[in-house]
Scaffold this motif. Sequence first.
Motif, PDB file in Angstrom:
ATOM      1  N   ALA A 153     -19.830 -32.675 -29.249  1.00  0.00           N
ATOM      2  CA  ALA A 153     -20.099 -33.971 -29.442  1.00  0.00           C
ATOM      3  C   ALA A 153     -19.498 -34.800 -30.439  1.00  0.00           C
ATOM      4  CB  ALA A 153     -21.676 -34.169 -29.457  1.00  0.00           C
ATOM      5  N   PHE A 154     -19.493 -34.304 -31.648  1.00  0.00           N
ATOM      6  CA  PHE A 154     -18.923 -34.869 -32.869  1.00  0.00           C
ATOM      7  C   PHE A 154     -17.488 -34.808 -32.834  1.00  0.00           C
ATOM      8  CE2 PHE A 154     -18.297 -30.446 -33.880  1.00  0.00           C
ATOM      9  CZ  PHE A 154     -17.113 -30.283 -34.499  1.00  0.00           C
ATOM     10  N   TYR A 155     -16.867 -34.418 -32.129  1.00  0.00           N
ATOM     11  CA  TYR A 155     -15.449 -33.883 -32.298  1.00  0.00           C
ATOM     12  C   TYR A 155     -14.450 -35.055 -31.517  1.00  0.00           C
ATOM     13  CZ  TYR A 155     -10.949 -32.111 -31.631  1.00  0.00           C
ATOM     14  OH  TYR A 155      -9.215 -31.928 -31.437  1.00  0.00           O
ATOM     15  N   SER A 156     -13.408 -35.714 -32.452  1.00  0.00           N
ATOM     16  CA  SER A 156     -12.218 -36.034 -31.931  1.00  0.00           C
ATOM     17  C   SER A 156     -11.279 -35.825 -33.200  1.00  0.00           C
ATOM     18  CB  SER A 156     -12.423 -37.356 -31.619  1.00  0.00           C
ATOM     19  OG  SER A 156     -12.654 -38.436 -32.995  1.00  0.00           O
ATOM     20  N   GLU A 157     -10.087 -36.009 -32.896  1.00  0.00           N
ATOM     21  CA  GLU A 157      -9.009 -35.644 -34.141  1.00  0.00           C
ATOM     22  C   GLU A 157      -9.482 -36.834 -35.248  1.00  0.00           C
ATOM     23  OE1 GLU A 157      -6.783 -33.225 -34.807  1.00  0.00           O
ATOM     24  OE2 GLU A 157      -7.876 -32.381 -33.269  1.00  0.00           O
ATOM     25  N   GLU A 158      -9.658 -37.805 -34.680  1.00  0.00           N
ATOM     26  CA  GLU A 158     -10.039 -39.133 -35.633  1.00  0.00           C
ATOM     27  C   GLU A 158     -11.266 -38.782 -36.421  1.00  0.00           C
ATOM     28  OE1 GLU A 158      -7.153 -40.205 -32.442  1.00  0.00           O
ATOM     29  OE2 GLU A 158      -9.107 -39.377 -32.486  1.00  0.00           O
ATOM     30  N   ALA A 159     -12.102 -38.476 -35.730  1.00  0.00           N
ATOM     31  CA  ALA A 159     -13.611 -38.029 -36.366  1.00  0.00           C
ATOM     32  C   ALA A 159     -13.410 -37.171 -37.445  1.00  0.00           C
ATOM     33  CB  ALA A 159     -14.658 -37.636 -35.425  1.00  0.00           C
ATOM     34  N   LEU A 160     -12.716 -35.963 -37.047  1.00  0.00           N
ATOM     35  CA  LEU A 160     -12.510 -34.878 -38.511  1.00  0.00           C
ATOM     36  C   LEU A 160     -11.947 -35.606 -39.446  1.00  0.00           C
ATOM     37  CD1 LEU A 160     -11.160 -31.783 -36.255  1.00  0.00           C
ATOM     38  CD2 LEU A 160     -13.548 -32.318 -36.813  1.00  0.00           C
ATOM     39  N   GLN A 161     -10.812 -36.390 -39.339  1.00  0.00           N
ATOM     40  CA  GLN A 161     -10.028 -36.750 -40.309  1.00  0.00           C
ATOM     41  C   GLN A 161     -10.912 -37.857 -41.281  1.00  0.00           C
ATOM     42  OE1 GLN A 161      -6.519 -38.335 -38.678  1.00  0.00           O
ATOM     43  NE2 GLN A 161      -5.900 -36.406 -37.871  1.00  0.00           N
ATOM     44  N   GLU A 162     -11.860 -38.531 -40.380  1.00  0.00           N
ATOM     45  CA  GLU A 162     -12.653 -39.624 -41.190  1.00  0.00           C
ATOM     46  C   GLU A 162     -13.791 -38.831 -42.036  1.00  0.00           C
ATOM     47  OE1 GLU A 162     -15.745 -43.361 -40.152  1.00  0.00           O
ATOM     48  OE2 GLU A 162     -14.788 -42.147 -38.685  1.00  0.00           O
ATOM     49  N   SER A 163     -14.287 -37.608 -41.596  1.00  0.00           N
ATOM     50  CA  SER A 163     -15.094 -36.823 -42.309  1.00  0.00           C
ATOM     51  C   SER A 163     -14.525 -36.160 -43.552  1.00  0.00           C
ATOM     52  CB  SER A 163     -15.719 -35.842 -41.263  1.00  0.00           C
ATOM     53  OG  SER A 163     -16.422 -34.719 -42.062  1.00  0.00           O
ATOM     54  N   GLN A 164     -13.364 -35.497 -43.204  1.00  0.00           N
ATOM     55  CA  GLN A 164     -12.872 -35.147 -44.338  1.00  0.00           C
ATOM     56  C   GLN A 164     -12.389 -36.125 -45.801  1.00  0.00           C
ATOM     57  OE1 GLN A 164      -9.647 -33.156 -41.497  1.00  0.00           O
ATOM     58  NE2 GLN A 164      -9.524 -31.674 -43.502  1.00  0.00           N
ATOM     59  N   LEU A 165     -11.895 -37.215 -45.096  1.00  0.00           N
ATOM     60  CA  LEU A 165     -11.682 -38.128 -46.127  1.00  0.00           C
ATOM     61  C   LEU A 165     -13.005 -38.801 -46.836  1.00  0.00           C
ATOM     62  CD1 LEU A 165      -8.961 -41.302 -45.633  1.00  0.00           C
ATOM     63  CD2 LEU A 165     -11.531 -41.700 -46.431  1.00  0.00           C
ATOM     64  N   LYS A 166     -13.829 -39.125 -45.990  1.00  0.00           N
ATOM     65  CA  LYS A 166     -15.122 -39.783 -46.763  1.00  0.00           C
ATOM     66  C   LYS A 166     -15.641 -38.733 -47.512  1.00  0.00           C
ATOM     67  CE  LYS A 166     -15.931 -43.397 -43.409  1.00  0.00           C
ATOM     68  NZ  LYS A 166     -16.806 -44.101 -42.664  1.00  0.00           N
ATOM     69  N   ALA A 167     -16.126 -37.421 -46.963  1.00  0.00           N
ATOM     70  CA  ALA A 167     -16.663 -36.342 -47.946  1.00  0.00           C
ATOM     71  C   ALA A 167     -15.920 -36.055 -49.266  1.00  0.00           C
ATOM     72  CB  ALA A 167     -16.654 -34.977 -47.251  1.00  0.00           C
ATOM     73  N   THR A 168     -14.363 -36.170 -49.191  1.00  0.00           N
ATOM     74  CA  THR A 168     -13.483 -35.900 -50.252  1.00  0.00           C
ATOM     75  C   THR A 168     -13.753 -37.292 -51.216  1.00  0.00           C
ATOM     76  OG1 THR A 168     -12.283 -34.666 -49.073  1.00  0.00           O
ATOM     77  CG2 THR A 168     -11.455 -35.546 -50.905  1.00  0.00           C
ATOM     78  N   THR A 169     -13.952 -38.250 -50.834  1.00  0.00           N
ATOM     79  CA  THR A 169     -14.177 -39.522 -51.426  1.00  0.00           C
ATOM     80  C   THR A 169     -15.552 -39.474 -52.246  1.00  0.00           C
ATOM     81  OG1 THR A 169     -12.989 -41.016 -49.956  1.00  0.00           O
ATOM     82  CG2 THR A 169     -14.349 -42.038 -51.484  1.00  0.00           C
ATOM     83  N   GLN A 170     -16.390 -38.890 -51.738  1.00  0.00           N
ATOM     84  CA  GLN A 170     -17.613 -38.963 -52.601  1.00  0.00           C
ATOM     85  C   GLN A 170     -17.719 -37.846 -53.546  1.00  0.00           C
ATOM     86  OE1 GLN A 170     -19.835 -40.898 -51.406  1.00  0.00           O
ATOM     87  NE2 GLN A 170     -18.258 -41.128 -50.242  1.00  0.00           N
ATOM     88  N   VAL A 171     -16.800 -36.693 -53.602  1.00  0.00           N
ATOM     89  CA  VAL A 171     -16.299 -35.802 -54.611  1.00  0.00           C
ATOM     90  C   VAL A 171     -15.766 -36.582 -55.867  1.00  0.00           C
ATOM     91  CG1 VAL A 171     -14.870 -33.731 -55.247  1.00  0.00           C
ATOM     92  CG2 VAL A 171     -16.692 -33.806 -53.213  1.00  0.00           C
TER      93      VAL A 171
END
Length: 319
Positions: free
Chosen positions: A287-305
């Motif tokens: 349910a979570f999946y789209s290509e755009e969602a994956l990229q958003e998750s990677q970008l936002k998680a890395t931003t927190q780091v």
Amino acid sequence: MSTYRVVVTDQVFPTVDIEREMLAEIDAELVVASGGREEVLTVAQDADALLNTYLPIDADFVSSLKRCQVVARYGIGVDNIDLEAAASADIAVTNVPDYSVEEVAAHTLTLLLALLRRLPEGVETVRAGEWNIGRTRPIRRLSEVTVGLVGFGRIAQRLARSLPPLGVRCVVFDPFLSDQARATADEHVSFVDGLEELLSSVDAVSLHCPLTPETRGLIGREQLERMPSHAVLVNTSRGPLVDLDALIFALKSGTLRGAGLDVVDPEPPEDTGRLMVPGMLVTPHMAFYSEEALQESQLKATTQVINTLTGRPLDYRVN
């Protein structure tokens, strides 16, 4: 030698190019761990930050981290991380609570409509070489249907906005919802004060709860028996919210007509065959999946780091 070391505890993405490029800007090395818990811990113990998806990070794991400042989870739920242990070790834990709201709401709506319109029975009719509506009866007009939402966070609110245009009424139970949130909810949404009241008064139930000790097993045999026998249940949140054995029994015995699951307990299921019962529609935690969602998750998680390591405020700290 790089200034920082960031470890991905469990790599599930096609690439980590987004993370690598972003972290290079602060002179951070990115290391992708592999193997089981002990192998990952060997790689992670000297990390300044962890990027995490599913790997459990318990108190023992936390105590072995020598200089970690943040565990940034790519997803929404954080039930795989010991938040208290991390806080005691002065390690921030972050998530990405808003990256797949559109996707999960759309997937939930898809499951709901498929069950309410009895698409699984229709497909089975054709597969059996038949061409009639006998297996699909009865189907009610959507404007005569009430959907109950258990939990009313971002995803449920988005789903609720998509129901009125279809004529569907929406009822919500959320004991943690603020008075302000109730007051600002769409006029087509009504609220009830108890789970039992919601279960007994709707044609479909959709779960939108985090997994906590209080919500584990939220829907069991007793709750399923409270639902009308024509009703359906959808779960796109967390598998352990639903007692799977009780759900299968309810479907086989006719206590419940249908269920749509994107999550089960455990995952992956030990026996997918037991999920293939009449009335059950199952998808593989997508349910979570789209290509755009994956990229958003990677970008936002890395931003927190990056924010943590450079002393900037965090957007999504959960502990």
